[in-house]
Design a protein around this motif. Sequence first.
Motif, PDB file in Angstrom:
ATOM      1  N   TYR A   1      -7.701  -2.308   0.440  1.00 45.76           N
ATOM      2  CA  TYR A   1      -9.072  -2.049   0.859  1.00 45.76           C
ATOM      3  C   TYR A   1      -9.835  -3.357   0.986  1.00 45.76           C
ATOM      4  O   TYR A   1      -9.755  -4.225   0.111  1.00 45.76           O
TER       5      TYR A   1
ATOM      6  N   VAL B   1     -10.573   4.554  -2.569  1.00 47.37           N
ATOM      7  CA  VAL B   1     -10.459   3.646  -3.713  1.00 47.37           C
ATOM      8  C   VAL B   1     -11.019   4.318  -4.967  1.00 47.37           C
ATOM      9  O   VAL B   1     -10.408   4.268  -6.047  1.00 47.37           O
TER      10      VAL B   1
ATOM     11  N   ARG C   1     -13.808  -4.711   2.180  1.00 45.55           N
ATOM     12  CA  ARG C   1     -15.151  -4.366   2.669  1.00 45.55           C
ATOM     13  C   ARG C   1     -15.289  -4.846   4.100  1.00 45.55           C
ATOM     14  O   ARG C   1     -15.099  -6.022   4.395  1.00 45.55           O
TER      15      ARG C   1
ATOM     16  N   PRO D   1      -8.211   1.946   4.742  1.00 47.80           N
ATOM     17  CA  PRO D   1      -8.627   2.733   3.583  1.00 47.80           C
ATOM     18  C   PRO D   1     -10.139   2.700   3.415  1.00 47.80           C
ATOM     19  O   PRO D   1     -10.805   1.734   3.787  1.00 47.80           O
ATOM     20  N   THR D   2     -10.697   3.757   2.848  1.00 47.01           N
ATOM     21  CA  THR D   2     -12.143   3.863   2.667  1.00 47.01           C
ATOM     22  C   THR D   2     -12.500   3.641   1.200  1.00 47.01           C
ATOM     23  O   THR D   2     -11.651   3.734   0.297  1.00 47.01           O
ATOM     24  N   LEU D   3     -13.795   3.402   0.969  1.00 49.51           N
ATOM     25  CA  LEU D   3     -14.281   3.237  -0.400  1.00 49.51           C
ATOM     26  C   LEU D   3     -14.059   4.503  -1.211  1.00 49.51           C
ATOM     27  O   LEU D   3     -13.736   4.448  -2.405  1.00 49.51           O
TER      28      LEU D   3
ATOM     29  N   ALA E   1      -8.223  -0.930  -5.255  1.00 50.30           N
ATOM     30  CA  ALA E   1      -8.540  -1.583  -3.985  1.00 50.30           C
ATOM     31  C   ALA E   1      -7.394  -2.481  -3.541  1.00 50.30           C
ATOM     32  O   ALA E   1      -7.057  -2.539  -2.348  1.00 50.30           O
TER      33      ALA E   1
ATOM     34  N   SER F   1       0.836  -1.191   0.000  1.00 49.77           N
ATOM     35  CA  SER F   1       0.000   0.000   0.000  1.00 49.77           C
ATOM     36  C   SER F   1       0.871   1.240   0.000  1.00 49.77           C
ATOM     37  O   SER F   1       1.938   1.276   0.604  1.00 49.77           O
TER      38      SER F   1
END
Length: 335
Positions: free
Chosen positions: A55, A17, A57, A12-14, A50, A4
């Motif tokens: 990333y 991404v 979910r 990390p957030t959506l 991602a 990363s």
Amino acid sequence: MPQSTRSSESAPTLAEVARRAGVSTATASRVLNRSARVSAELAARVESAAHDLAYVRRRAPSTRDTGVVAVVVFADPLQYHVDAFHVRLLSGLRRALPGADRELAVFTVPRRSRRAPLVRYLCGGHADGVLLVGPWGDIALARLLHAAGVPVVSLGRPPEPGAVAFVDADNLTGARDAVQRLCASGHRSVATVAGPPDTAVGADRLAGYHQVVRQARPTVRPAVAYGDFSSASGEHAMHRLLDQRPDLDAVFVASDQMAAGALRALRRRGLRVPEDVAVIGFDDAPVAARSRPGLTTVRQPVEELGSRALELLLQNPVRGESVVLPTRLVPRASG
């Protein structure tokens, strides 16, 4: 897997991404959830972003345990089924399971395989924690598990210090004890059949050998050949050592399975153990006691490694936390 580029330790957030891929957050969500068809080029950009950001979910908070602990064994499936180490390890894990309402889910994964389906399962709320066993390579999987809030413990020293909590045997000291025994017995040409040097266990046992041999120089001559911890690789490595060093009189072998192969090679060369060549293995696997002659070896407490790893895992450990268990030399007739 690429590392990363984030400088922060936060997950990390959506939205991040989406920014990296140059798309909207809604589009990134559709790609990652596979809820709508998009072009292959756009999907590749989002998935690459991602991947690079690690990333995952996040699973929804749960008010109860799943009751499942995932054990991911990085080994060829055939070797997994014939290696007594894994049988003993699972025995220790099962004995340590707290109560009858927990189960182990065991996955065998070849080292070079694609891991995307496995990552989706492990990070998808299906297990209370993950135990990584064997040479699991880069730290990307551990990073993804941490990002998803899944507790993870490595059985064996991880490839990068501080990457993950771990439980291990003291492989360095165990190897030193074995080689010191050979040197103290008067042997002057002491070789080793080492494990893969890109694994922590292979590197630690080889380092223990080198430390003792360096201290004994110039009276002890070193030689190294490598195997993959299988019996066949130990046999081939022993033949290579004998070709290189006809005056070889002792060998430390980094696993009992490889030592069994080394004993076969010595018999085929017409050499007696320990009269012509002394042999010491590592693990104290069942094959060590069955060997003829009985194999002197270094015992690592495999069942206890499993139970301690599970205890640590269920305590939700912090990164870098470690437990290192002592080894013990088990003298038999081979060296």
